[in-house]
Scaffold this motif. Structure first.
Motif, PDB file in Angstrom:
ATOM      1  N   ARG A 118      50.160  33.694  30.736  1.00  0.00           N
ATOM      2  CA  ARG A 118      49.908  35.131  30.902  1.00  0.00           C
ATOM      3  C   ARG A 118      51.214  35.911  30.798  1.00  0.00           C
ATOM      4  O   ARG A 118      52.273  35.414  31.184  1.00  0.00           O
ATOM      5  CB  ARG A 118      49.279  35.418  32.266  1.00  0.00           C
ATOM      6  N   PRO A 143      45.693  40.763  31.723  1.00  0.00           N
ATOM      7  CA  PRO A 143      44.683  40.064  30.930  1.00  0.00           C
ATOM      8  C   PRO A 143      45.217  39.501  29.617  1.00  0.00           C
ATOM      9  O   PRO A 143      44.514  38.783  28.926  1.00  0.00           O
ATOM     10  CB  PRO A 143      43.641  41.153  30.671  1.00  0.00           C
ATOM     11  N   LEU A 157      42.300  37.766  28.025  1.00  0.00           N
ATOM     12  CA  LEU A 157      41.612  36.827  28.914  1.00  0.00           C
ATOM     13  C   LEU A 157      40.702  37.557  29.889  1.00  0.00           C
ATOM     14  O   LEU A 157      40.955  38.720  30.219  1.00  0.00           O
ATOM     15  CB  LEU A 157      42.636  36.023  29.725  1.00  0.00           C
ATOM     16  N   PRO A 158      39.686  36.867  30.396  1.00  0.00           N
ATOM     17  CA  PRO A 158      38.889  37.466  31.469  1.00  0.00           C
ATOM     18  C   PRO A 158      39.722  37.514  32.746  1.00  0.00           C
ATOM     19  O   PRO A 158      40.739  36.827  32.868  1.00  0.00           O
ATOM     20  CB  PRO A 158      37.707  36.494  31.610  1.00  0.00           C
ATOM     21  N   GLY A 159      39.309  38.314  33.701  1.00  0.00           N
ATOM     22  CA  GLY A 159      40.027  38.427  34.972  1.00  0.00           C
ATOM     23  C   GLY A 159      39.789  37.263  35.901  1.00  0.00           C
ATOM     24  O   GLY A 159      40.338  37.203  36.985  1.00  0.00           O
ATOM     25  N   TRP A 160      38.977  36.314  35.497  1.00  0.00           N
ATOM     26  CA  TRP A 160      38.621  35.170  36.336  1.00  0.00           C
ATOM     27  C   TRP A 160      38.778  33.877  35.530  1.00  0.00           C
ATOM     28  O   TRP A 160      38.939  33.921  34.329  1.00  0.00           O
ATOM     29  CB  TRP A 160      37.160  35.294  36.785  1.00  0.00           C
ATOM     30  N   GLY A 161      38.690  32.764  36.217  1.00  0.00           N
ATOM     31  CA  GLY A 161      38.643  31.458  35.553  1.00  0.00           C
ATOM     32  C   GLY A 161      39.986  30.901  35.159  1.00  0.00           C
ATOM     33  O   GLY A 161      41.038  31.447  35.477  1.00  0.00           O
ATOM     34  N   PHE A 193      42.078  27.458  29.571  1.00  0.00           N
ATOM     35  CA  PHE A 193      40.785  28.120  29.434  1.00  0.00           C
ATOM     36  C   PHE A 193      39.975  27.397  28.375  1.00  0.00           C
ATOM     37  O   PHE A 193      40.544  26.801  27.461  1.00  0.00           O
ATOM     38  CB  PHE A 193      40.963  29.574  28.978  1.00  0.00           C
ATOM     39  N   ASP A 195      35.812  31.129  26.489  1.00  0.00           N
ATOM     40  CA  ASP A 195      36.094  32.092  27.570  1.00  0.00           C
ATOM     41  C   ASP A 195      37.128  33.141  27.155  1.00  0.00           C
ATOM     42  O   ASP A 195      37.274  34.152  27.838  1.00  0.00           O
ATOM     43  CB  ASP A 195      36.569  31.368  28.829  1.00  0.00           C
ATOM     44  N   ILE A 196      37.848  32.895  26.073  1.00  0.00           N
ATOM     45  CA  ILE A 196      38.844  33.872  25.608  1.00  0.00           C
ATOM     46  C   ILE A 196      38.094  35.040  24.980  1.00  0.00           C
ATOM     47  O   ILE A 196      37.224  34.850  24.136  1.00  0.00           O
ATOM     48  CB  ILE A 196      39.831  33.219  24.635  1.00  0.00           C
ATOM     49  N   LEU A 197      38.425  36.250  25.413  1.00  0.00           N
ATOM     50  CA  LEU A 197      37.665  37.430  25.020  1.00  0.00           C
ATOM     51  C   LEU A 197      37.989  37.915  23.621  1.00  0.00           C
ATOM     52  O   LEU A 197      37.110  38.349  22.884  1.00  0.00           O
ATOM     53  CB  LEU A 197      37.905  38.570  26.023  1.00  0.00           C
TER      54      LEU A 197
END
Length: 107
Positions: free
Chosen positions: A24, A47, A78-82, A96, A100-102
C-alpha cells in the motif's frame, strides 16, 4: 484482523494461484504547507497500492488457467477490507485475491 506473518526478505514470498502481493502507498506525514500529520490522524490505509508479485493464475471450471489481471509494477485500487498482512522488517505488504482488486490505475 487477518493473521500476520513476518519474513526476512520479500523475495521469500511467492504468491500462489490467483494471489497478488501488494504494498500500500504510505499516507503523507506532512501537508503541502509543511504541517506534520500525527500518525493517529492517518490511521486509515490508503486504497492505492503497487503490485510486487503475482501468482500464475487459477484454473476455471473447465480447468483452463486464467492468469491474474495485474502484473508486478502496476498501481491498483484496493478495497478497504481484506488481504493478509505480511511484515518484512518495518515494511508491510498484503496478499489479495486477484478478484478482490477493484481496478488498475492508468497513468
Amino acid at each position: 484482523m487477518a493473521a500476520q506473518a513476518t519474513f526476512k526478505s520479500i523475495k521469500a514470498v511467492v504468491p500462489l494461484l490467483d494471489r497478488v502481493l501488494v504494498q500500500r502507498f504510505k499516507p503523507e506525514t506532512k501537508t503541502a504547507s509543511g504541517i506534520f500529520i500525527p500518525s493517529t490522524a492517518a490511521s486509515t490505509p490508503l486504497p492505492e497500492a503497487t503490485v510486487i508479485a503475482t501468482g500464475p493464475g487459477a484454473p476455471n471450471k473447465e480447468g483452463t488457467l486464467v492468469p491474474t489481471q495485474v502484473k508486478a509494477g502496476d498501481r491498483v485500487l484496493l478495497p478497504g477490507w481484506g488481504g493478509n498482512s505480511i511484515k518484512v522488517g518495518e515494511e508491510e505488504y498484503f496478499l489479495f485475491k486477484d478478484q478482490d482488486i477493484l481496478a488498475k490505475i492508468q497513468e
